[in-house]
Design an enzyme around this catalytic site. Structure first.
Site, short mmCIF file in Angstrom:
data_model
loop_
_atom_site.label_atom_id
_atom_site.label_comp_id
_atom_site.label_asym_id
_atom_site.label_seq_id
_atom_site.Cartn_x
_atom_site.Cartn_y
_atom_site.Cartn_z
N ASN A 168 0.85 -1.20 0.00
CA ASN A 168 0.00 0.00 0.00
C ASN A 168 0.88 1.24 0.00
O ASN A 168 1.94 1.26 0.61
CB ASN A 168 -0.90 0.05 1.23
N TYR A 172 0.31 10.18 4.17
CA TYR A 172 -0.11 10.41 5.55
C TYR A 172 0.93 11.34 6.17
O TYR A 172 2.11 11.03 6.18
CB TYR A 172 -0.15 9.11 6.34
N ARG A 173 0.48 12.46 6.68
CA ARG A 173 1.42 13.44 7.20
C ARG A 173 2.28 12.86 8.33
O ARG A 173 1.85 11.97 9.07
CB ARG A 173 0.67 14.67 7.71
N TRP A 186 -1.78 7.77 10.47
CA TRP A 186 -2.65 6.82 9.79
C TRP A 186 -4.05 7.00 10.34
O TRP A 186 -4.34 6.53 11.46
CB TRP A 186 -2.17 5.38 10.09
N GLU A 234 -1.09 1.09 -5.33
CA GLU A 234 -1.13 2.44 -5.89
C GLU A 234 -0.03 2.64 -6.94
O GLU A 234 -0.18 3.47 -7.83
CB GLU A 234 -0.96 3.49 -4.78
N ASP A 283 -5.31 21.82 9.23
CA ASP A 283 -5.68 20.77 8.28
C ASP A 283 -6.49 21.27 7.10
O ASP A 283 -6.83 22.44 7.01
CB ASP A 283 -6.42 19.67 9.04
#
Ligand SMILES: Cc1cc2nc3c(=O)[nH]c(=O)nc-3n(C[C@H](O)[C@H](O)[C@H](O)COP(=O)(O)O)c2cc1C
Ligand SMILES: [Mn+2]
Length: 484
Positions: A168, A172-173, A186, A234, A283
């Protein structure tokens, strides 16, 4: 030809007048955000900060923050071309005669170009540092004043499903805690989190290997944010987007592979028994996501190019660069939605709805309760599960025109009858849901109501001038003293 890497894309942007180099020293703490924001709001170019304060590594931002640059990244004139390519695979008919089989060969060859290819080495290995490295060498942004620190905002985080071995990749920051430790944000329903939970279930005190690539060719970077189904790599999707396989190279200190063309690679692991407070972080909701407990990423090795470029983005009050990414998601996944639900004619996710708050769906309604069936379908469709408000309209409403939607949807509802609430998973970033990750959602059936749905009054026609009158007035127009 696909872009070989990030720098080839940057060179192309520069050639097209879509890049501005900034040689003045600018601080990655807040200042770069402010500059990037102003330029984005003015519809300006991508930016390459050649001298970020405190680092020798240049920083690239806003690379995909316009429709034109996004099209350049995907090497198309319109993003719909990508959707058309997906549709051409979905519409694949089984071939009848020999001629049709031969006609299919190029399509099969194209399929072959999706699969990532393992190579022995690549530019991301020009410098390999097992010791003495520090994340603080990179110009990692503190984006907003109340952020808990610096955050890597566009990392391609790579893990393997511990049960199936499938890869995967997700963006994700990562909050930088110190020279070799970061947070791993996550969110609960994301694939990275699922890998973490599955690994922890069998080995609570163990580790899960994690590799992070920063800065790759644009299609590969984009693939990390796309909501592709679980266990679908991906990197294969990236191969589809760029029409050339992504070349992957083995990590030095773990069994994962990373894109060989990456600018920077962080190798390491997440300790399955360790959590640490992460956030707050300004965000994409336009608000700070609050602090929470998240896994911790330990870096064991850093590899990078001799002269790496640090690629990043800023999220914040909409619209931001991620709006252009969201738009690609909307357009590219529409054929996939239509494959399962052919009654869907169009979908819109307006910028202010920041992806998960608002989706407007047009359907060709053909049976009682059809709109409600579609809201339920969307709530069960991958990351569309997060959609807080779904408005379903008839197919003759242009969902891309917000003012038409507001007008017609509000005229079409009897709120008590047409609004339905459900409970279910909510986006981790939703600060209004009653508890994190769980809350209510609302479906609005704004279609015309039918007698078979218990609506016994006549539904009025929309006002439109007749063609004959319009033509007559067209002919008269200049005589009336108006210019055309
Ligand atoms: C700039 C940016 C930052 C993101 N940060 C996060 C994050 O910190 N945590 C998260 O779970 N998703 C984040 N996302 C969304 C995920 O990348 C996206 O949901 C992706 O599909 C996740 O991959 P997955 O489906 O393989 O889990 C971010 C997206 C963008 C564009
Ligand atoms: Mn995934």
């Amino acid at each position: 030809m696909a872009y070989r890497d990030l720098r080839e894309f940057i060179a192309r942007l520069e050639k097209e007048g879509e890049l501005r180099r900034i040689s003045a020293e600018v601080d990655p703490v807040l200042e770069i955000t402010e500059v990037a924001q102003r330029v984005l709001r003015a519809g300006g170019p991508a930016l390459l900060f050649e001298n970020p304060k405190g680092s020798r590594v240049p920083l690239a931002i806003n690379l995909l923050a316009s429709e034109r640059r996004m099209n350049m990244a995907l090497e198309v004139d319109r993003v719909e071309e990508v959707a058309d390519r997906i549709r051409s695979f979905i519409d694949f008919q089984s071939p009848q005669g020999l001629f049709e089989k031969i006609k299919m060969l190029p399509k099969l060859a194209e399929l072959g170009s999706f699969f990532p290819k393992t190579v022995r080495s690549g530019p991301c290995k020009e410098v390999i540092r097992r010791d003495g490295f520090s994340l603080l060498d990179f110009p990692i942004l503190q984006c907003w004043p109340k952020d808990a620190g610096r955050f890597i905002t566009w990392p391609l985080v790579i893990t393997k499903n511990p049960e199936t071995g499938k890869r995967n990749v997700g963006v994700y920051r990562m909050q930088v805690f110190d020279e070799r430790t970061t947070g791993m944000h996550w969110q609960t329903q994301k694939h990275g989190a699922e890998h973490f939970r599955r690994a922890r279930a069998t080995n609570p005190q163990g580790r899960i290997e994690v590799a992070v690539a920063i800065g790759s060719d644009p299609a590969t970077c984009l693939a990390g944010i796309l909501p592709v189904p679980p266990d679908l790599d991906e990197m294969m999707f990236a191969g589809f987007l760029r029409r050339e396989p992504v070349e992957m190279v083995a990590c030095e200190t773990c069994s994962l592979e990373v894109p060989a063309n990456a600018e920077i690679v962080l190798e390491g692991y997440v300790e399955l028994g360790e959590m640490r407070t992460e956030g707050p972080f300004g965000d994409h909701t336009g608000f700070y996501s609050l602090e929470g407990e998240f896994p911790v990423f330990h870096v064991t090795c850093v590899t990078h190019r001799r002269d790496p470029i640090y690629m990043t983005t800023v999220v914040g009050p909409p619209p931001q660069e991620d709006f252009f990414m969201g738009h690609v998601v909307e357009r590219v996944f529409l054929p996939v939605m239509k494959m399962q639900y052919p009654e869907i004619t169009d979908v819109a996710m307006p910028a202010e709805g920041i992806f998960h708050n608002l989706m407007i769906v047009a359907i060709r309604k053909s049976y009682p309760g059809h709109a409600r069936k579609i809201t339920n379908a969307i709530w069960s469709l991958g990351q569309a599960m997060f959609t807080k408000v779904i408005v379903v309209v008839d197919h003759d409403v242009n969902v891309q025109d917000s003012s038409e939607v507001v007008w017609k949807a509000l005229c079409a509802i009897d709120p008590e009858r047409d609004v339905q609430f459900v409970l279910g998973p909510s986006d981790t970033l939703d600060h209004a849901s009653r508890i994190q990750d769980f809350g209510s959602k609302m479906g609005i059936d704004a279609t015309r109501k039918w007698a078979s749905e218990g609506f016994l009054r006549p539904w009025p026609d929309e006002i439109k001038m007749d063609d004959k009158t319009r033509a007559r007035v067209d002919a008269l127009w200049t005589k009336l003293g108006f210019s055309r």
